[in-house]
Motif scaffolding. Structure first.
Motif, PDB file in Angstrom:
ATOM      1  N   ASN A 174     -13.808 -17.730  -0.952  1.00 22.60           N
ATOM      2  CA  ASN A 174     -14.104 -18.891  -0.097  1.00 22.60           C
ATOM      3  C   ASN A 174     -15.333 -18.628   0.761  1.00 22.60           C
ATOM      4  O   ASN A 174     -15.362 -18.912   1.957  1.00 22.60           O
ATOM      5  N   ALA A 175     -16.323 -18.003   0.155  1.00 20.96           N
ATOM      6  CA  ALA A 175     -17.591 -17.679   0.827  1.00 20.96           C
ATOM      7  C   ALA A 175     -17.407 -16.709   1.993  1.00 20.96           C
ATOM      8  O   ALA A 175     -18.284 -16.574   2.845  1.00 20.96           O
ATOM      9  N   GLY A 176     -16.279 -16.032   2.021  1.00 23.86           N
ATOM     10  CA  GLY A 176     -16.041 -15.068   3.106  1.00 23.86           C
ATOM     11  C   GLY A 176     -15.424 -13.798   2.564  1.00 23.86           C
ATOM     12  O   GLY A 176     -15.499 -13.502   1.370  1.00 23.86           O
ATOM     13  N   ILE A 177     -14.784 -13.065   3.451  1.00 22.57           N
ATOM     14  CA  ILE A 177     -14.107 -11.825   3.049  1.00 22.57           C
ATOM     15  C   ILE A 177     -12.801 -12.200   2.352  1.00 22.57           C
ATOM     16  O   ILE A 177     -12.124 -13.152   2.773  1.00 22.57           O
ATOM     17  N   PHE A 178     -12.412 -11.461   1.336  1.00 16.64           N
ATOM     18  CA  PHE A 178     -11.141 -11.727   0.671  1.00 16.64           C
ATOM     19  C   PHE A 178     -10.014 -11.697   1.707  1.00 16.64           C
ATOM     20  O   PHE A 178      -9.988 -10.850   2.603  1.00 16.64           O
ATOM     21  N   VAL A 179      -9.056 -12.606   1.544  1.00 15.21           N
ATOM     22  CA  VAL A 179      -8.091 -12.902   2.606  1.00 15.21           C
ATOM     23  C   VAL A 179      -7.351 -11.659   3.127  1.00 15.21           C
ATOM     24  O   VAL A 179      -7.220 -11.461   4.341  1.00 15.21           O
ATOM     25  N   THR A 180      -6.869 -10.801   2.231  1.00 17.98           N
ATOM     26  CA  THR A 180      -6.108  -9.637   2.712  1.00 17.98           C
ATOM     27  C   THR A 180      -7.025  -8.613   3.374  1.00 17.98           C
ATOM     28  O   THR A 180      -6.633  -7.930   4.315  1.00 17.98           O
ATOM     29  N   MET A 181      -8.268  -8.524   2.878  1.00 20.52           N
ATOM     30  CA  MET A 181      -9.217  -7.601   3.507  1.00 20.52           C
ATOM     31  C   MET A 181      -9.628  -8.116   4.881  1.00 20.52           C
ATOM     32  O   MET A 181      -9.757  -7.344   5.842  1.00 20.52           O
ATOM     33  N   GLU A 182      -9.804  -9.414   4.972  1.00 17.95           N
ATOM     34  CA  GLU A 182     -10.184  -9.983   6.272  1.00 17.95           C
ATOM     35  C   GLU A 182      -9.105  -9.683   7.318  1.00 17.95           C
ATOM     36  O   GLU A 182      -9.394  -9.320   8.453  1.00 17.95           O
ATOM     37  N   SER A 183      -7.861  -9.794   6.879  1.00 25.89           N
ATOM     38  CA  SER A 183      -6.753  -9.530   7.792  1.00 25.89           C
ATOM     39  C   SER A 183      -6.766  -8.057   8.245  1.00 25.89           C
ATOM     40  O   SER A 183      -6.575  -7.751   9.427  1.00 25.89           O
ATOM     41  N   VAL A 184      -7.003  -7.145   7.308  1.00 26.20           N
ATOM     42  CA  VAL A 184      -7.023  -5.718   7.656  1.00 26.20           C
ATOM     43  C   VAL A 184      -8.178  -5.411   8.606  1.00 26.20           C
ATOM     44  O   VAL A 184      -8.014  -4.691   9.600  1.00 26.20           O
ATOM     45  N   VAL A 185      -9.352  -5.966   8.305  1.00 24.36           N
ATOM     46  CA  VAL A 185     -10.510  -5.682   9.164  1.00 24.36           C
ATOM     47  C   VAL A 185     -10.266  -6.242  10.568  1.00 24.36           C
ATOM     48  O   VAL A 185     -10.530  -5.569  11.571  1.00 24.36           O
ATOM     49  N   ASN A 186      -9.728  -7.451  10.644  1.00 25.21           N
ATOM     50  CA  ASN A 186      -9.406  -8.009  11.962  1.00 25.21           C
ATOM     51  C   ASN A 186      -8.405  -7.132  12.708  1.00 25.21           C
ATOM     52  O   ASN A 186      -8.512  -6.925  13.910  1.00 25.21           O
ATOM     53  N   ASP A 187      -7.428  -6.623  11.959  1.00 22.58           N
ATOM     54  CA  ASP A 187      -6.406  -5.754  12.560  1.00 22.58           C
ATOM     55  C   ASP A 187      -7.043  -4.492  13.134  1.00 22.58           C
ATOM     56  O   ASP A 187      -6.705  -4.037  14.230  1.00 22.58           O
ATOM     57  N   LEU A 188      -7.973  -3.928  12.379  1.00 22.88           N
ATOM     58  CA  LEU A 188      -8.634  -2.707  12.850  1.00 22.88           C
ATOM     59  C   LEU A 188      -9.459  -2.977  14.102  1.00 22.88           C
ATOM     60  O   LEU A 188      -9.460  -2.179  15.040  1.00 22.88           O
ATOM     61  N   VAL A 189     -10.148  -4.116  14.101  1.00 23.97           N
ATOM     62  CA  VAL A 189     -10.948  -4.464  15.286  1.00 23.97           C
ATOM     63  C   VAL A 189     -10.027  -4.651  16.485  1.00 23.97           C
ATOM     64  O   VAL A 189     -10.297  -4.139  17.576  1.00 23.97           O
ATOM     65  N   SER A 190      -8.915  -5.346  16.269  1.00 17.34           N
ATOM     66  CA  SER A 190      -8.040  -5.596  17.418  1.00 17.34           C
ATOM     67  C   SER A 190      -7.293  -4.334  17.844  1.00 17.34           C
ATOM     68  O   SER A 190      -6.791  -4.266  18.958  1.00 17.34           O
ATOM     69  N   HIS A 191      -7.234  -3.330  16.985  1.00 12.33           N
ATOM     70  CA  HIS A 191      -6.639  -2.054  17.401  1.00 12.33           C
ATOM     71  C   HIS A 191      -7.695  -1.078  17.902  1.00 12.33           C
ATOM     72  O   HIS A 191      -7.417   0.113  18.072  1.00 12.33           O
ATOM     73  N   ASN A 249     -18.586  -7.614  -3.401  1.00 10.99           N
ATOM     74  CA  ASN A 249     -18.656  -8.192  -4.741  1.00 10.99           C
ATOM     75  C   ASN A 249     -18.643  -9.717  -4.597  1.00 10.99           C
ATOM     76  O   ASN A 249     -18.044 -10.247  -3.652  1.00 10.99           O
ATOM     77  N   GLY A 250     -19.313 -10.390  -5.517  1.00 10.74           N
ATOM     78  CA  GLY A 250     -19.309 -11.853  -5.485  1.00 10.74           C
ATOM     79  C   GLY A 250     -19.884 -12.370  -6.788  1.00 10.74           C
ATOM     80  O   GLY A 250     -20.891 -11.856  -7.266  1.00 10.74           O
ATOM     81  N   SER A 251     -19.213 -13.349  -7.375  1.00 13.45           N
ATOM     82  CA  SER A 251     -19.704 -13.864  -8.656  1.00 13.45           C
ATOM     83  C   SER A 251     -20.796 -14.915  -8.447  1.00 13.45           C
ATOM     84  O   SER A 251     -21.718 -15.038  -9.236  1.00 13.45           O
ATOM     85  N   TRP A 252     -20.669 -15.670  -7.344  1.00  9.69           N
ATOM     86  CA  TRP A 252     -21.737 -16.662  -7.047  1.00  9.69           C
ATOM     87  C   TRP A 252     -22.659 -16.107  -5.977  1.00  9.69           C
ATOM     88  O   TRP A 252     -23.846 -15.984  -6.166  1.00  9.69           O
ATOM     89  N   ALA A 253     -22.056 -15.785  -4.826  1.00  5.85           N
ATOM     90  CA  ALA A 253     -22.855 -15.239  -3.729  1.00  5.85           C
ATOM     91  C   ALA A 253     -21.985 -14.218  -3.023  1.00  5.85           C
ATOM     92  O   ALA A 253     -20.874 -14.527  -2.610  1.00  5.85           O
ATOM     93  N   ALA A 254     -22.473 -12.985  -2.915  1.00  2.20           N
ATOM     94  CA  ALA A 254     -21.694 -11.930  -2.266  1.00  2.20           C
ATOM     95  C   ALA A 254     -21.984 -11.948  -0.767  1.00  2.20           C
ATOM     96  O   ALA A 254     -23.109 -11.698  -0.348  1.00  2.20           O
ATOM     97  N   THR A 255     -20.966 -12.265   0.007  1.00  4.74           N
ATOM     98  CA  THR A 255     -21.154 -12.311   1.466  1.00  4.74           C
ATOM     99  C   THR A 255     -20.198 -11.371   2.201  1.00  4.74           C
ATOM    100  O   THR A 255     -20.343 -11.150   3.401  1.00  4.74           O
ATOM    101  N   SER A 256     -19.209 -10.840   1.488  1.00  8.26           N
ATOM    102  CA  SER A 256     -18.136 -10.120   2.187  1.00  8.26           C
ATOM    103  C   SER A 256     -18.648  -8.886   2.931  1.00  8.26           C
ATOM    104  O   SER A 256     -18.163  -8.574   4.025  1.00  8.26           O
ATOM    105  N   GLY A 257     -19.634  -8.198   2.363  1.00  9.41           N
ATOM    106  CA  GLY A 257     -20.116  -6.952   2.985  1.00  9.41           C
ATOM    107  C   GLY A 257     -20.693  -7.203   4.367  1.00  9.41           C
ATOM    108  O   GLY A 257     -20.324  -6.519   5.339  1.00  9.41           O
ATOM    109  N   GLY A 258     -21.576  -8.184   4.453  1.00 11.57           N
ATOM    110  CA  GLY A 258     -22.199  -8.486   5.740  1.00 11.57           C
ATOM    111  C   GLY A 258     -21.169  -8.926   6.769  1.00 11.57           C
ATOM    112  O   GLY A 258     -21.246  -8.565   7.950  1.00 11.57           O
TER     113      GLY A 258
END
Ligand code: FEO
Length: 615
Positions: free
Chosen positions: A316-333, A345-354
């Protein structure tokens, strides 16, 4: 029926276990259950320290009644108002009209937020340093805000030297008959759950946890009594040492945690190739699929390892849902002080890394490696070099092996001695320019002042002679992760005609110039021989400990573990010839009978360590 246990003559554990709870606080999986601890002090006055969760109410009430032995409770100290510890407060105040509630003002506020009850007529308010005399015992209250809620306080009993520590020093997992941490193999079986508990429950509040440790350092503590998990009465300093690391966001271990999110396996493939390339460079790595492993496991592992790699597909043009949750969790901890790299990785446009990087930039002291990899659907041969570059960049952030001496001359960490078991060790020596090493199974501490150890070395071993000539050695205390190939390298050949360090060129040296194993070992002891005696097959060396340091929290390798899990199983009977097999290394002697003075050509053990091949 009650189930209670004495901690000291006057203090009794009256808590209870819940093994049916699926999700602690609705978010943390507890497959091994959870313990809710409560304690009763029986002095001239009786004092209850906290209650339990409503799920175990009945057992708690039975326990309290039994421990009171017909007396009435005088005080209920609420150190932490969270309902998993205060669920029975109103019931007790109702049941025992003479019972006084002891808490701080913030606790009282919270009690009133949760309940309709006339607390004011029953409460004694305490603050930092206030004391309560109960007869022989004096209780001192110490505020510990944000460990884990704002109202938390802990209580010190100066007579029995007990710190009732609220959520601090807790652990997930029910108590299965053992109450004290020294009744189980805590490092092996519970440290991961203690870390997961700390990281997820208290991890956000490291400065506050350190503030509590600072206050506790002024107290003489013989017992730590937390509200979850085991009571500590031995090696308390070891556990406090873990809290010092966790509270300061200092990695426990050097190595890389790779967390990945992969829909069709291509991101996983890139992550796995990276892990292999890291291992080839001597860098330890662990891998977690964030869609499978619970987030609390990954947060915990992030508190453990020095380097973090996030590999994520774009969704959805963002971080994969479960990864987004983990990264948010790490930030909040509040994860801090880590080196981070990203594969997107991205088949159309890779944005997750940034986006992952953008999130983690909110955390303190994160060093980003700029050679992240951006994939289009899958890793192609022409991109493999980028993974290689990333692995090299990560490996370059670890100290160069030969240059690093982990411990300063004379540094002795007494915790290293606790790693010694009846286990297996690599004994290393250096004779002139020749490095040598062998496997030994006997290394024990024999005295504390002076600090000495003894080792027994087979006289047939080349190491025995070099040790008698040079008098200095290292013992690398092996861990359960040691592969069988390590025993083949160090144990099944003689240093007279082989280079024992072939394949182990990355081994470091201590200040005595002798090599040791930085991997597959959890501690290193350097010794200087002060005495040796001839014991037939073996020489017994007694040595001053000149340096000792801990490498990791991995469990030490016991002999039993070696036989059960590392030593290859014997060949099927049909393939075996008549003769004898060495129980140590598996060497097979063909023929009958076996000479009594036979020495195994591989591991140098005698005929008594062989058993007849039958069938
Ligand atoms: Fe176990 Fe913060 O409650």
């Amino acid at each position: 029926m009650y189930c209670i246990r004495k901690i000291t003559d006057d203090v009794t554990w009256i808590g209870a276990n819940d093994r049916r709870l699926a999700m602690f606080e609705g978010v943390y999986h507890v497959p091994r259950g959870v313990a809710y601890n409560s304690y009763l002090l029986s002095d001239e006055k009786t004092v209850i320290f906290d209650t339990v969760d409503k799920a175990v109410r009945q057992r708690f009430l039975e326990n309290l009644t039994a421990a009171l032995g017909g007396r009435k409770p005088d005080y209920l100290v609420i150190q932490h108002m969270e309902p998993d510890h205060s669920a029975q407060a109103i019931e007790l105040l109702t049941l025992y009209p003479g019972l006084k509630l002891v808490c701080n003002t913030k606790t009282l506020d919270f009690l009133k937020q949760f309940h309709e009850f006339d607390f004011d007529s029953r409460v004694t308010i305490v603050g930092e340093g206030d004391t309560l005399e109960t007869g022989k015992h004096t209780l001192q209250f110490v505020m510990a805000p944000m460990v884990h809620w704002p109202e938390v306080m802990v209580t010190y009993d100066s007579r029995d030297k007990i710190l009732f520590s609220a959520d601090a020093f807790g652990c997930f997992g029910a108590l299965n008959g053992a109450l004290f941490a020294d009744e189980v193999d805590f490092d092996k079986d519970y440290m991961d759950e203690a870390r997961r508990y700390y990281a997820n429950i208290v991890g956000k509040y490291g400065p506050q946890a350190l503030a509590l440790l600072g206050k506790a350092s002024a107290l003489e503590i013989d017992y730590l009594c937390p509200l979850h998990g085991f009571v500590w009465r031995r090696n308390i300093g070891d556990f406090i040492g873990k809290y010092l690391l966790w509270g300061s966001y200092t990695p426990e271990e050097s190595g890389v945690m790779i967390a990945y999110a992969s829909v069709y396996g291509n991101t996983e493939n890139a992550a796995e190739i990276l892990a292999h390339k890291l291992r080839a460079r001597g860098v330890r790595s662990v891998m977690y699929d964030v869609s499978v492993s619970p987030a609390s496991d990954i947060v915990s592992e992030a508190f453990r390892w020095s380097h973090l790699v996030f590999a994520s597909t774009t969704y959805n043009a963002g971080i994969f849902v479960t990864m987004e949750s983990v990264v948010n969790d790490l930030v909040s901890h509040n994860i801090q002080n880590r080196t981070v790299a990203v594969i997107e990785n991205g088949s159309w446009a890779a944005t997750s890394g940034g986006l992952i990087r953008e999130n983690l930039e909110k955390c303190r002291n994160i060093t980003f490696l700029d050679c992240g990899v951006s994939l289009r659907s899958s890793l192609k041969a022409e991109q493999a070099a980028q993974i290689e570059t990333l692995a090299a960049a990560i490996a370059a952030t670890f100290p160069a092996p030969e240059a690093s001496v982990v411990a300063a001359p004379g540094f002795i960490d007494a915790n290293t001695m606790f790693k010694l078991h009846y286990g297996l060790f690599v004994l290393t020596t250096k004779d002139g320019e020749k490095d040598n090493g062998c496997i030994t199974n006997t290394a024990i501490q024999v005295s504390e002042n002076p600090r000495r150890i003894s080792i027994a070395v087979n006289k047939a071993n080349y190491s025995c002679g070099t040790l008698m000539r040079t008098g200095v050695f290292n013992i690398s205390i092996l861990t359960e992760s040691a592969p069988f190939s390590l025993f083949e390298s160090f144990g099944f050949h003689s240093g007279r005609d082989t280079d024992k360090f072939s394949g182990y060129e990355g081994c470091h040296r201590t200040e005595n110039g002798v090599r040791y194993l930085p991997e597959f070992a959890n501690g290193v002891i350097s010794g200087k021989v002060v005495e040796c005696s001839d014991n037939g097959s073996h020489m017994l060396f007694t040595a001053d400990v000149t340096t000792a340091f801990v490498l990791s929290g991995e469990p030490s390798l016991t002999y039993q573990y070696y036989f059960d899990h590392i030593k290859p199983k014997p060949k099927p009977r049909a393939e075996r010839k008549a003769g004898y097999v060495c129980k140590i290394c598996g060497y097979e002697y063909e023929g009958e009978p076996m000479p009594e003075d036979f020495i195994c050509p591989l591991c140098k053990h005698g005929a008594s360590d062989f058993e007849k091949i039958t069938g």
